[in-house]
Design a protein around this motif. Sequence first.
Motif, PDB file in Angstrom:
ATOM      1  N   GLY A  58       0.831  -1.200   0.000  1.00  0.00           N
ATOM      2  CA  GLY A  58       0.000   0.000   0.000  1.00  0.00           C
ATOM      3  C   GLY A  58       0.862   1.245   0.000  1.00  0.00           C
ATOM      4  O   GLY A  58       1.901   1.300  -0.672  1.00  0.00           O
ATOM      5  N   TYR A  59       0.414   2.241   0.744  1.00  0.00           N
ATOM      6  CA  TYR A  59       1.126   3.515   0.868  1.00  0.00           C
ATOM      7  C   TYR A  59       1.318   3.804   2.353  1.00  0.00           C
ATOM      8  O   TYR A  59       0.489   3.449   3.191  1.00  0.00           O
ATOM      9  N   SER A  60       2.409   4.489   2.662  1.00  0.00           N
ATOM     10  CA  SER A  60       2.718   4.759   4.065  1.00  0.00           C
ATOM     11  C   SER A  60       1.896   5.928   4.606  1.00  0.00           C
ATOM     12  O   SER A  60       1.291   6.694   3.858  1.00  0.00           O
ATOM     13  N   ASP A  61       1.900   6.044   5.930  1.00  0.00           N
ATOM     14  CA  ASP A  61       1.314   7.188   6.648  1.00  0.00           C
ATOM     15  C   ASP A  61      -0.174   7.386   6.357  1.00  0.00           C
ATOM     16  O   ASP A  61      -0.626   8.511   6.118  1.00  0.00           O
ATOM     17  N   ARG A  62      -0.917   6.332   6.383  1.00  0.00           N
ATOM     18  CA  ARG A  62      -2.362   6.438   6.184  1.00  0.00           C
ATOM     19  C   ARG A  62      -2.992   7.108   7.402  1.00  0.00           C
ATOM     20  O   ARG A  62      -2.736   6.710   8.542  1.00  0.00           O
ATOM     21  N   ARG A  63      -3.818   8.120   7.170  1.00  0.00           N
ATOM     22  CA  ARG A  63      -4.479   8.793   8.290  1.00  0.00           C
ATOM     23  C   ARG A  63      -5.783   9.435   7.835  1.00  0.00           C
ATOM     24  O   ARG A  63      -5.938   9.810   6.664  1.00  0.00           O
ATOM     25  N   THR A  64      -6.696   9.533   8.779  1.00  0.00           N
ATOM     26  CA  THR A  64      -7.945  10.232   8.535  1.00  0.00           C
ATOM     27  C   THR A  64      -7.692  11.715   8.746  1.00  0.00           C
ATOM     28  O   THR A  64      -7.323  12.146   9.843  1.00  0.00           O
ATOM     29  N   LEU A  65      -7.856  12.497   7.693  1.00  0.00           N
ATOM     30  CA  LEU A  65      -7.518  13.919   7.759  1.00  0.00           C
ATOM     31  C   LEU A  65      -8.617  14.690   8.495  1.00  0.00           C
ATOM     32  O   LEU A  65      -9.782  14.656   8.082  1.00  0.00           O
ATOM     33  N   PRO A  66      -8.278  15.367   9.586  1.00  0.00           N
ATOM     34  CA  PRO A  66      -9.309  16.142  10.295  1.00  0.00           C
ATOM     35  C   PRO A  66      -9.866  17.270   9.420  1.00  0.00           C
ATOM     36  O   PRO A  66      -9.138  17.887   8.640  1.00  0.00           O
ATOM     37  N   ASN A  67     -11.162  17.518   9.543  1.00  0.00           N
ATOM     38  CA  ASN A  67     -11.808  18.599   8.804  1.00  0.00           C
ATOM     39  C   ASN A  67     -12.326  19.656   9.778  1.00  0.00           C
ATOM     40  O   ASN A  67     -12.938  19.331  10.796  1.00  0.00           O
ATOM     41  N   HIS A  68     -12.073  20.922   9.448  1.00  0.00           N
ATOM     42  CA  HIS A  68     -12.532  22.024  10.299  1.00  0.00           C
ATOM     43  C   HIS A  68     -13.420  23.009   9.535  1.00  0.00           C
ATOM     44  O   HIS A  68     -13.824  24.023  10.090  1.00  0.00           O
ATOM     45  N   ALA A  69     -13.712  22.694   8.268  1.00  0.00           N
ATOM     46  CA  ALA A  69     -14.590  23.554   7.471  1.00  0.00           C
ATOM     47  C   ALA A  69     -16.045  23.137   7.698  1.00  0.00           C
ATOM     48  O   ALA A  69     -16.376  21.956   7.623  1.00  0.00           O
ATOM     49  N   THR A 186     -23.095  15.909   1.069  1.00  0.00           N
ATOM     50  CA  THR A 186     -23.281  15.592   2.479  1.00  0.00           C
ATOM     51  C   THR A 186     -22.628  16.664   3.346  1.00  0.00           C
ATOM     52  O   THR A 186     -21.803  17.449   2.882  1.00  0.00           O
ATOM     53  N   SER A 187     -23.003  16.692   4.599  1.00  0.00           N
ATOM     54  CA  SER A 187     -22.411  17.658   5.520  1.00  0.00           C
ATOM     55  C   SER A 187     -20.960  17.294   5.784  1.00  0.00           C
ATOM     56  O   SER A 187     -20.607  16.113   5.916  1.00  0.00           O
ATOM     57  N   ALA A 188     -20.127  18.330   5.863  1.00  0.00           N
ATOM     58  CA  ALA A 188     -18.710  18.116   6.166  1.00  0.00           C
ATOM     59  C   ALA A 188     -18.573  17.846   7.657  1.00  0.00           C
ATOM     60  O   ALA A 188     -18.745  18.745   8.474  1.00  0.00           O
ATOM     61  N   GLY A 189     -18.288  16.605   7.995  1.00  0.00           N
ATOM     62  CA  GLY A 189     -18.168  16.232   9.395  1.00  0.00           C
ATOM     63  C   GLY A 189     -16.743  16.338   9.885  1.00  0.00           C
ATOM     64  O   GLY A 189     -15.975  17.213   9.462  1.00  0.00           O
ATOM     65  N   GLN A 190     -16.372  15.410  10.771  1.00  0.00           N
ATOM     66  CA  GLN A 190     -15.039  15.453  11.350  1.00  0.00           C
ATOM     67  C   GLN A 190     -13.948  15.162  10.326  1.00  0.00           C
ATOM     68  O   GLN A 190     -12.802  15.559  10.507  1.00  0.00           O
ATOM     69  N   SER A 191     -14.306  14.458   9.257  1.00  0.00           N
ATOM     70  CA  SER A 191     -13.338  14.173   8.206  1.00  0.00           C
ATOM     71  C   SER A 191     -14.059  14.039   6.880  1.00  0.00           C
ATOM     72  O   SER A 191     -15.221  13.609   6.831  1.00  0.00           O
ATOM     73  N   VAL A 192     -13.364  14.395   5.805  1.00  0.00           N
ATOM     74  CA  VAL A 192     -13.910  14.255   4.459  1.00  0.00           C
ATOM     75  C   VAL A 192     -13.099  13.245   3.651  1.00  0.00           C
ATOM     76  O   VAL A 192     -13.645  12.528   2.815  1.00  0.00           O
TER      77      VAL A 192
END
Length: 344
Positions: A58-69, A186-192
């Motif tokens: 796969g690919y390294s450093d997989r993370r759920t990107l926080p959303n603040h918008a 959809t509504s922009a929640g904690q992550s997109v």
Amino acid sequence: MVTGAATAVLLAGGGAAAFIMTGEENGTAAASATAPAATAEVTRSDLADTEAVDGTLGYSDRRTLPNHAQGTVTRTRDEGAVVRRGGWLYRVDGRPVVLMYGDIPVYRTLSSSTSGRDVRQLERNLKALGYDPGAVDEDFTWETGQAVREWQEDAGLEETGTVDAAQVAVAPGPVRIAEVTAAAGTSAGQSVVTTTSTRRTVHVDLDSADQRLARAGAPVTVDLPGGGSVEGRITGIGTVAEPVEQNGQPTGESTIDLEIILDDAGKLGRLDQAPVTAHLRSEVREDVLSVPVEALLALREGGYGVRLADGRVIAVETGLFAAGRVEVSGEGLAEGVEVEVPRT
């Protein structure tokens, strides 16, 4: 050299199958097998013991990107798309969330009343994108604010002259969109989106009992799903053992995380989360003599020997067994010498 009446018997261990030899007083021997033996060369090379383990490409450093918008997701990128500095990751209410490089997340609003390392990071990004924030330092000056406005105008953001987490997401370098977790409309929640780096990697959940295989920098060969293989090296070793569960119950076993970086990403295509086999090297012996394992003879007086092409049986010291060969040393052995092996 073996002297006296030496007899070689069947060698059962180590995967070898030596044939029976009978010795004579002068150290020569004759095979009791009906078919004449074949020969193989003593070679000098590096010998490596490997063990195959399951891994995931796969690919390294997989993370759920926080959303603040706040608002409605109006546009997302395709999964697999690569976003670089200044590019948009997704749009909320028509306005982009833009990627900038660094290691400090945007945790406050940056304006003329702020100073610090995060201001320097912002100014460094503005300068790299072609905007002039003045001196790149820790002070948010009038020039910084003007550069921010120019960037906001070009990016399609509201020209406030200030920067906050609703406008900018920070990563160490380019990111790849691994998964869209909030679809347009959809509504922009904690992550997109979930992101990864662009660096290809193989992840292995290594059995804790096999920690001897985990050596930072050790070379690894990875068999690819479509055939062929690629070389790599171990770059990350977990320090915490993770319990293994089955049907929600602990099994008593545990694993450690292993990360392998691959040398030739061009061979990998765009495969993600694909099963692969990694060949880890548990031990390497450099510049040693070796013979095929089946050339070994178990001697009656103990230890092992090999029969040379001229009929002599000589005693040898064995070392590493790997890849069907065994490290050997002994008087009369040299690179290129022919030893007998059973004919198949």
